[in-house]
Design a protein around this motif. Structure first.
Motif, mmCIF file in Angstrom:
data_model
loop_
_atom_site.group_PDB
_atom_site.id
_atom_site.type_symbol
_atom_site.label_atom_id
_atom_site.label_comp_id
_atom_site.label_asym_id
_atom_site.label_seq_id
_atom_site.Cartn_x
_atom_site.Cartn_y
_atom_site.Cartn_z
ATOM 1 N N LEU A 56 51.061 48.164 52.857
ATOM 2 C CA LEU A 56 52.137 48.117 51.547
ATOM 3 C C LEU A 56 52.085 46.857 50.912
ATOM 4 O O LEU A 56 52.839 46.979 49.949
ATOM 5 C CB LEU A 56 53.474 48.293 52.397
ATOM 6 N N ASP A 57 51.482 45.935 51.498
ATOM 7 C CA ASP A 57 51.431 44.575 50.541
ATOM 8 C C ASP A 57 50.928 44.968 49.192
ATOM 9 O O ASP A 57 49.801 45.501 49.377
ATOM 10 C CB ASP A 57 50.942 43.645 51.386
ATOM 11 N N ASP A 58 51.500 44.202 48.213
ATOM 12 C CA ASP A 58 50.732 44.645 46.803
ATOM 13 C C ASP A 58 49.720 43.444 46.518
ATOM 14 O O ASP A 58 48.929 43.525 45.310
ATOM 15 C CB ASP A 58 51.993 44.468 45.797
ATOM 16 N N GLY A 59 49.402 42.640 47.468
ATOM 17 C CA GLY A 59 48.408 41.609 47.349
ATOM 18 C C GLY A 59 48.622 40.450 46.345
ATOM 19 O O GLY A 59 47.681 39.544 45.761
ATOM 20 N N ALA A 60 50.046 40.303 45.627
ATOM 21 C CA ALA A 60 50.181 39.340 44.762
ATOM 22 C C ALA A 60 50.433 38.076 45.466
ATOM 23 O O ALA A 60 50.286 36.891 44.578
ATOM 24 C CB ALA A 60 51.440 39.761 44.135
ATOM 25 N N GLN A 61 50.755 37.862 46.708
ATOM 26 C CA GLN A 61 50.966 36.620 47.318
ATOM 27 C C GLN A 61 50.451 36.342 48.551
ATOM 28 O O GLN A 61 50.450 37.290 49.475
ATOM 29 C CB GLN A 61 52.701 36.239 47.187
ATOM 30 N N GLY A 79 46.859 32.369 53.947
ATOM 31 C CA GLY A 79 45.697 33.193 53.534
ATOM 32 C C GLY A 79 46.104 34.515 54.083
ATOM 33 O O GLY A 79 45.278 35.470 54.168
ATOM 34 N N LEU A 80 47.420 34.751 54.502
ATOM 35 C CA LEU A 80 47.805 36.169 54.879
ATOM 36 C C LEU A 80 48.706 36.994 53.917
ATOM 37 O O LEU A 80 49.505 36.013 53.224
ATOM 38 C CB LEU A 80 48.651 36.136 56.213
ATOM 39 N N PRO A 81 48.427 38.149 53.766
ATOM 40 C CA PRO A 81 49.323 38.605 52.873
ATOM 41 C C PRO A 81 50.742 38.510 52.962
ATOM 42 O O PRO A 81 51.012 38.449 54.293
ATOM 43 C CB PRO A 81 48.806 40.169 52.852
ATOM 44 N N LEU A 82 51.768 38.465 52.098
ATOM 45 C CA LEU A 82 53.118 38.062 52.279
ATOM 46 C C LEU A 82 53.726 38.964 53.268
ATOM 47 O O LEU A 82 54.247 38.625 54.437
ATOM 48 C CB LEU A 82 53.788 38.076 50.940
ATOM 49 N N LEU A 83 53.678 40.332 53.468
ATOM 50 C CA LEU A 83 54.315 41.180 54.232
ATOM 51 C C LEU A 83 53.703 41.129 55.611
ATOM 52 O O LEU A 83 54.391 41.414 56.650
ATOM 53 C CB LEU A 83 54.084 42.955 53.575
ATOM 54 N N VAL A 84 52.539 40.932 55.616
ATOM 55 C CA VAL A 84 51.870 40.848 57.166
ATOM 56 C C VAL A 84 52.536 39.294 57.481
ATOM 57 O O VAL A 84 52.712 39.354 58.900
ATOM 58 C CB VAL A 84 50.318 40.689 57.023
ATOM 59 N N THR A 85 52.611 38.436 56.822
ATOM 60 C CA THR A 85 53.346 37.121 57.340
ATOM 61 C C THR A 85 54.725 37.373 57.712
ATOM 62 O O THR A 85 55.291 36.819 59.105
ATOM 63 C CB THR A 85 53.402 36.125 56.156
ATOM 64 N N LEU A 86 55.342 38.155 57.045
ATOM 65 C CA LEU A 86 56.880 38.549 57.456
ATOM 66 C C LEU A 86 56.905 39.293 58.720
ATOM 67 O O LEU A 86 57.839 38.950 59.520
ATOM 68 C CB LEU A 86 57.730 39.007 56.324
ATOM 69 N N ALA A 87 55.941 40.173 58.901
ATOM 70 C CA ALA A 87 56.012 41.035 60.043
ATOM 71 C C ALA A 87 55.760 40.224 61.273
ATOM 72 O O ALA A 87 56.334 40.374 62.266
ATOM 73 C CB ALA A 87 54.884 42.224 59.776
ATOM 74 N N LEU A 88 54.578 39.454 61.196
ATOM 75 C CA LEU A 88 54.209 38.575 62.224
ATOM 76 C C LEU A 88 55.088 37.496 62.636
ATOM 77 O O LEU A 88 55.485 37.255 63.961
ATOM 78 C CB LEU A 88 52.943 37.768 61.779
ATOM 79 N N PHE A 89 55.899 36.943 61.457
ATOM 80 C CA PHE A 89 56.984 36.034 62.040
ATOM 81 C C PHE A 89 58.304 36.712 62.774
ATOM 82 O O PHE A 89 58.700 35.912 63.780
ATOM 83 C CB PHE A 89 57.416 35.610 60.525
ATOM 84 N N GLY A 90 58.418 38.042 62.406
ATOM 85 C CA GLY A 90 59.384 38.786 63.139
ATOM 86 C C GLY A 90 58.998 38.696 64.697
ATOM 87 O O GLY A 90 59.721 38.670 65.712
ATOM 88 N N PHE A 91 57.854 39.066 64.829
ATOM 89 C CA PHE A 91 57.389 39.161 66.363
ATOM 90 C C PHE A 91 57.166 37.925 67.027
ATOM 91 O O PHE A 91 57.777 37.695 68.172
ATOM 92 C CB PHE A 91 55.907 39.862 66.323
ATOM 93 N N VAL A 92 56.803 36.864 66.218
ATOM 94 C CA VAL A 92 56.920 35.675 66.830
ATOM 95 C C VAL A 92 58.174 34.982 67.202
ATOM 96 O O VAL A 92 58.378 34.241 68.406
ATOM 97 C CB VAL A 92 56.251 34.426 66.003
ATOM 98 N N VAL A 93 59.297 35.259 66.486
ATOM 99 C CA VAL A 93 60.502 34.940 66.942
ATOM 100 C C VAL A 93 61.116 35.637 68.159
ATOM 101 O O VAL A 93 61.657 35.026 69.065
ATOM 102 C CB VAL A 93 61.727 35.233 65.866
ATOM 103 N N GLN A 94 60.708 37.012 68.483
ATOM 104 C CA GLN A 94 60.964 37.640 69.566
ATOM 105 C C GLN A 94 60.440 36.865 70.758
ATOM 106 O O GLN A 94 60.841 36.789 71.674
ATOM 107 C CB GLN A 94 60.581 39.176 69.371
ATOM 108 N N TRP A 95 58.915 36.768 70.519
ATOM 109 C CA TRP A 95 58.166 36.394 71.863
ATOM 110 C C TRP A 95 58.600 34.722 72.211
ATOM 111 O O TRP A 95 58.770 34.572 73.619
ATOM 112 C CB TRP A 95 56.821 36.097 71.468
ATOM 113 N N ALA A 96 59.164 34.018 71.215
ATOM 114 C CA ALA A 96 59.709 32.614 71.490
ATOM 115 C C ALA A 96 61.067 32.923 72.412
ATOM 116 O O ALA A 96 61.211 32.005 73.132
ATOM 117 C CB ALA A 96 59.922 31.914 70.187
ATOM 118 N N VAL A 97 61.890 33.755 71.935
ATOM 119 C CA VAL A 97 63.044 34.040 72.746
ATOM 120 C C VAL A 97 62.825 34.793 74.033
ATOM 121 O O VAL A 97 63.519 34.624 75.150
ATOM 122 C CB VAL A 97 64.171 34.682 72.048
#
Length: 291
Positions: free
Chosen positions: A24-29, A33-51
């Motif tokens: 779904l990422d439009d590749g604009a940002q 080095g990671l596409p923006l939407l991928v970064t946001l998805a990964l960040f959400g998982f990392v927060v969960q794993w940290a807690v």
């Protein structure tokens, strides 16, 4: 389920979410080095794993719902900070923050009052299964936010239009229904005279799960607002309300609560009459005598 199998499921779920984000990422940002939407998805998982780590060590689920709400808030704010959302995106950001602030505090106080959440009794002692629960919450956050993230991170600019106005009205209706239903049930449970009884007044006379109906409606409103910004694969952003509906009606919402209610009140004349006369989800005026 063995810990190793549960961990493998967690890896597959994470990969599925990241793959969808890439699609779904439009590749604009990019971010590091990671596409923006991928970064946001990964960040959400990392927060969960940290807690998850201190929660497993302390064998507590008290922060599960609160962590979910904070993940919603942090992902949506990070998306807004890394992008330049227009008025539509800014309003969507504010709506998501308002929703997760209300629901997160409500759920956290509820589990604090009750002292435990029965959903985790069997899985807390097993690290793999408990980890899977937190990973699935990361998936829940990303899938639910899908339409909102598409709108907020879009490089396409659209003036405020009828889609935005109609979506906002739908969201307001869903939010009001959910908040009212939660408040009514909280007051009902706080009354010692209602101990061991089930609620069947207010919105709960119109639907057995009005809070879930409100939840589905408000995320549909977000998808409607985001619609003019969707292009190509981004139309999958409409998976957001579909996912919420599926999750609440087929997986962890209504099926679990209906089973628990049947075990507690099944066979009682007043409960059976209420169940027969009241819709499971979509509100409908109560029949005479069901109040």
């Amino acid at each position: 389920m063995k810990n190793s199998v549960a961990f493998l499921v967690s890896v597959l779920v994470t990969g599925l979410a990241l793959g969808l984000a890439l699609l779904l990422d439009d590749g604009a940002q990019t971010v590091l080095g990671l596409p923006l939407l991928v970064t946001l998805a990964l960040f959400g998982f990392v927060v969960q794993w940290a807690v998850f780590v201190p929660s497993f060590i302390g064998q507590t689920e008290h922060y599960y719902d609160l962590a979910g709400a904070l993940t919603y808030a942090s992902v949506i704010m990070l998306a807004a900070l890394l992008s330049t959302p227009d008025a539509r995106g800014a309003v969507i950001t504010a709506l998501v923050l308002l929703w997760c602030g209300r629901l997160g505090s409500f759920l956290f106080m509820r589990v604090k009052r009750s002292g435990k959440d029965g959903r985790f009794d069997d899985i807390k002692p097993h690290w793999g299964r408990f980890f899977m629960a937190w990973t699935f919450q990361g998936l829940w956050v990303f899938m639910t936010l899908l339409a909102a993230l598409v709108a907020i991170t879009s490089t396409v600019t659209k003036a405020w239009d009828v889609w935005a106005s109609i979506g906002l009205l739908i969201w307001l209706a869903g939010f009001a229904i959910e908040a009212t239903a939660d408040r009514q049930k909280s007051r009902f449970k706080a009354d010692p005279g209602n101990d061991g009884r089930f609620i069947r007044h207010g919105l709960w006379a119109w639907s057995r799960h009005p809070n879930y109906f409100g939840e589905i409606v408000l995320w549909t409103g977000i998808a409607v607002m985001a619609t003019p910004l969707m292009q190509g694969w981004q139309w999958l952003g409409w998976a957001s309300p579909v996912f919420v509906c599926w999750l609440l009606t087929q997986v962890s919402g209504i099926p679990m609560l209906e089973k628990r209610a049947d075990e507690k009140w099944g066979g009682q004349a007043d409960y059976e009459a209420y169940k027969a006369a009241t819709p499971v989800l979509i509100p409908w005026p109560p029949r005479q005598g069901t109040q």
